[in-house]
Scaffold this active site. Structure first.
Site, short mmCIF file in Angstrom:
data_model
loop_
_atom_site.label_atom_id
_atom_site.label_comp_id
_atom_site.label_asym_id
_atom_site.label_seq_id
_atom_site.Cartn_x
_atom_site.Cartn_y
_atom_site.Cartn_z
N CYS A 47 1.09 -1.36 -0.08
CA CYS A 47 0.09 -0.02 -0.11
C CYS A 47 0.82 1.16 0.26
O CYS A 47 0.15 2.33 -0.11
CB CYS A 47 -0.64 0.30 1.27
SG CYS A 47 -2.14 -1.59 1.08
N HIS A 107 -3.62 7.25 2.57
CA HIS A 107 -3.63 6.34 2.21
C HIS A 107 -5.20 5.52 2.71
O HIS A 107 -5.50 6.04 3.83
CB HIS A 107 -2.57 5.06 2.80
CG HIS A 107 -3.20 3.68 2.22
ND1 HIS A 107 -3.93 2.80 1.04
CD2 HIS A 107 -3.27 2.19 3.00
CE1 HIS A 107 -4.15 1.68 1.05
NE2 HIS A 107 -4.08 1.01 2.29
N ASN A 147 -9.93 0.06 -0.01
CA ASN A 147 -8.55 -0.19 -0.06
C ASN A 147 -7.91 -0.74 -0.91
O ASN A 147 -8.34 -1.54 -1.37
CB ASN A 147 -7.42 -0.70 0.92
CG ASN A 147 -5.92 -0.57 1.39
OD1 ASN A 147 -5.27 -0.40 0.14
ND2 ASN A 147 -5.21 -0.82 2.29
N1 COA Z 1 -18.59 -8.47 9.86
C1 COA Z 1 -18.57 -8.93 10.97
N2 COA Z 1 -17.89 -9.46 12.00
C2 COA Z 1 -16.61 -9.52 11.94
C3 COA Z 1 -16.15 -8.82 10.14
C4 COA Z 1 -17.06 -8.68 9.43
N3 COA Z 1 -16.37 -8.96 8.33
N4 COA Z 1 -14.40 -9.34 10.60
C5 COA Z 1 -14.24 -9.27 11.17
N5 COA Z 1 -15.73 -9.25 12.45
C6 COA Z 1 -15.58 -10.22 13.62
C7 COA Z 1 -14.11 -11.10 14.58
O1 COA Z 1 -15.02 -11.87 14.32
C8 COA Z 1 -14.80 -10.59 15.71
O2 COA Z 1 -15.04 -11.73 16.55
P1 COA Z 1 -15.45 -11.81 17.68
O3 COA Z 1 -15.25 -10.72 18.39
O4 COA Z 1 -16.86 -12.62 18.42
O5 COA Z 1 -14.47 -12.56 17.78
C9 COA Z 1 -15.16 -9.29 15.56
O6 COA Z 1 -15.78 -8.54 14.44
C10 COA Z 1 -14.61 -7.68 15.91
O7 COA Z 1 -13.08 -7.83 15.40
P2 COA Z 1 -11.53 -7.37 15.28
O8 COA Z 1 -10.86 -7.90 14.38
O9 COA Z 1 -11.14 -6.60 16.84
O10 COA Z 1 -12.24 -5.75 14.72
P3 COA Z 1 -11.97 -4.19 14.64
O11 COA Z 1 -12.57 -3.58 15.13
O12 COA Z 1 -10.31 -4.43 14.79
O13 COA Z 1 -11.53 -4.49 13.22
C11 COA Z 1 -11.06 -4.20 11.01
C12 COA Z 1 -11.50 -5.06 12.03
C13 COA Z 1 -9.59 -5.65 10.33
C14 COA Z 1 -11.46 -3.59 10.24
C15 COA Z 1 -9.46 -3.40 11.64
O14 COA Z 1 -8.65 -4.17 12.34
C16 COA Z 1 -8.33 -2.69 10.82
O15 COA Z 1 -9.00 -1.92 9.86
N6 COA Z 1 -7.41 -3.43 10.95
C17 COA Z 1 -6.08 -2.77 9.41
C18 COA Z 1 -6.26 -3.03 8.48
C19 COA Z 1 -5.53 -2.63 7.51
O16 COA Z 1 -6.77 -1.07 7.18
N7 COA Z 1 -5.14 -2.65 6.79
C20 COA Z 1 -4.36 -2.55 5.75
C21 COA Z 1 -3.75 -1.61 5.89
S1 COA Z 1 -2.00 -0.80 4.31
#
Ligand code: COA
Length: 324
Positions: free
Chosen positions: A113, A251, A281
């Protein structure tokens, strides 16, 4: 002083729009979850386009906006981690598709990215050293062909897109003021996609599944921290303060990451560009796609200070300050 001026921008996103509701038919998720956790409402997904088709369309639009012929381009740098082939580079395909100057330098940069800012940083150095006069810098990725469409924690986040800029070496106070690239390969497992090449029959080696893998929570925290420090670095190197930023183009990974960075800088909403609700993204495509839209929206004026910042797999992160 010789600087790289951005004299034209262009972008391309596939026509096929896929909404959160469409994805909710594939995996257990909801529009509400995706919107509140990420800000993304829909993304564009490639529908037969190759990565070099997308890059070439964005490049062609940037050349048109710059009023420059492809024959005047002596360097093409493409940031991508989803090339159509292991080789030739996507940049070579773009050189042929656009009819750029025969013999022009062309190479790809792999920084996920952060790919566009890595490519911009490289091209800026060629231009300021005097070895090239005009460069086409492209960021493009087709992550829809890299994600596991049964993994709801990643497939909701990404889309496909491309963006491009034409850089011209000019004696000017406008242009790229400073640019910075960084990496920490020790943390590669935070975000990766294995499997580009296959094992030979004489070795015992597990071929990767090829899908993108990510530790979302940790990636989130590292992204906020590293992008924050990269912005400070670009400001300090250019003798600027946060209040001097006319427009921050970060980004486009996650609305919450962007909000956290903007809050630290005390930047009001109207000085931060966000279009991730429409594209998700798009990896290396994200910053130049956002820049092209910001230019089209009239959000960028001569003399403005534009600050770019990115974070991605590698881990990599990068920033650049530009006087428009
Ligand atoms: N829909 C519904 N539930 C989902 C889900 C989806 N698409 N993806 C994950 N979950 C669930 C998980 O299983 C978890 O459930 P649990 O509590 O029963 O275990 C819950 O949602 C919370 O998951 P978590 O990973 O803690 O959520 P979060 O608030 O951290 O959000 C992201 C997840 C991926 C959106 C977030 O971590 C993020 O944006 N990270 C950065 C990713 C990124 O931008 N990467 C590229 C960088 S270049």
């Amino acid at each position: 002083m010789l600087r790289s001026r951005i004299i034209g921008t262009g972008s391309y996103a596939p026509k096929r729009a896929v909404t959160n509701l469409d994805i909710a038919k594939l995996v257990e998720t909801s529009d509400e979850w995706i919107t509140t956790r990420t800000g993304i409402k829909e993304r564009r997904l490639a529908d037969g386009e190759t990565v070099s088709d997308m890059a070439s369309k964005a490049g062609k639009a940037a050349l048109k906006a710059a009023g420059v012929s492809a024959k005047d381009i002596d360097l093409i740098v493409v940031g991508t981690v989803t090339p159509e082939m292991n080789f030739p580079s996507t940049a070579c395909f773009v050189q042929a598709a656009l009819g750029a100057k025969p013999g022009a330098g062309a190479f790809d940069v792999s920084a996920a990215c952060s790919g566009f800012l890595y490519a911009l940083d490289a091209a800026d150095k060629y231009l300021r050293s005097g070895s090239c006069k005009r460069a086409l810098v492209i960021g493009v990725d087709v992550f829809s062909r890299l994600v596991d469409w049964s993994d709801r924690s990643t497939c909701v986040l990404f889309g496909d897109g491309a963006g491009a800029v034409v850089l011209s070496a000019e004696k000017s106070s406008h242009g790229v003021l400073s640019s910075h690239i960084h990496s920490d390969g020790r943390q590669w497992e935070m975000l990766y996609a294995a499997g580009a090449v296959k094992s030979n029959p004489f070795e015992k080696r597990q071929d990767g599944p090829g899908y993108l893998k990510m530790n979302g929570n940790e990636t989130f925290k590292i992204a906020v921290r590293t992008m924050g420090s990269a912005i400070t670095e670009a400001l300090e190197a250019s003798g600027l303060a946060p209040g001097d930023i006319s427009l921050l183009i970060p980004h486009q990974a996650n609305m919450r990451i962007i909000n956290a960075i903007s809050e630290r800088l005390k930047l009001p909403e109207d000085r931060v560009y966000m279009n991730l609700e429409k594209y998700g993204n798009t990896s290396a495509g994200s910053i130049p796609l956002a820049l092209d839209e910001a230019v089209a929206d009239g959000r960028v004026e001569a003399g403005d200070i534009i600050l770019f910042v990115a974070f991605g797999g590698g881990l990599t992160w990068a920033s650049a300050a530009v006087r428009w």
